[in-house]
Design a protein around this motif. Sequence first.
Motif: not given
Length: 176
Positions: A70-74, A106-107, A130-131, A136-139
């Motif tokens: 929620k905080r990161e909007k992911w 990593r992914r 994945a986040f 796209g995908i967050v590390d």
Amino acid sequence: MYPFVRLAKEMWKFRKAKPLGLTDAHVSHHICWPWDLDFWVELNNGRTLTLYDLGRTPLAMRTGMVTVLKREKWGMTVAGNSVRYRRRIRAFHRVEMVSRVIGWDRRFIYMEQSMWRKGECTNHMLLRSAFTDGNGIVDMARVTAAAGHEGPSPDLPDWVTAWSAADAERPWPPVR
């Protein structure tokens, strides 16, 4: 239909549960209802995947990942899974579900979930997730840092890295 009421019940039930570390196990209990059955009068394999959501969502809440999302909007998306079915679950059977993160690369973050009946494992799933954000995908280093987790991933079991490597060899898109 998706079990929204059951999911809401699980979220409510565990809303004040003790927080978990990122790799701690979340244990929940479920009943196989008649509408979860297939033609063979046992828990439908597709419904099994849906019921596993009932374990992963409270796990994400208790580890603080929902707050991070929620905080990161992911977003968080399933990027693959493998299920091993070994014992039937029939109508009104009660099962114990164990859900936990086993590590990440990593992914992707890797989770395993299992259902147990009378002390015996009925099925077991490896799930890769994945986040994601607008790019796209967050590390996963960003994800674990945002979650306040310090340090590297636990070593992934050999069977997980073998599955991931085999999946990477799979053609995409598939050959028609």
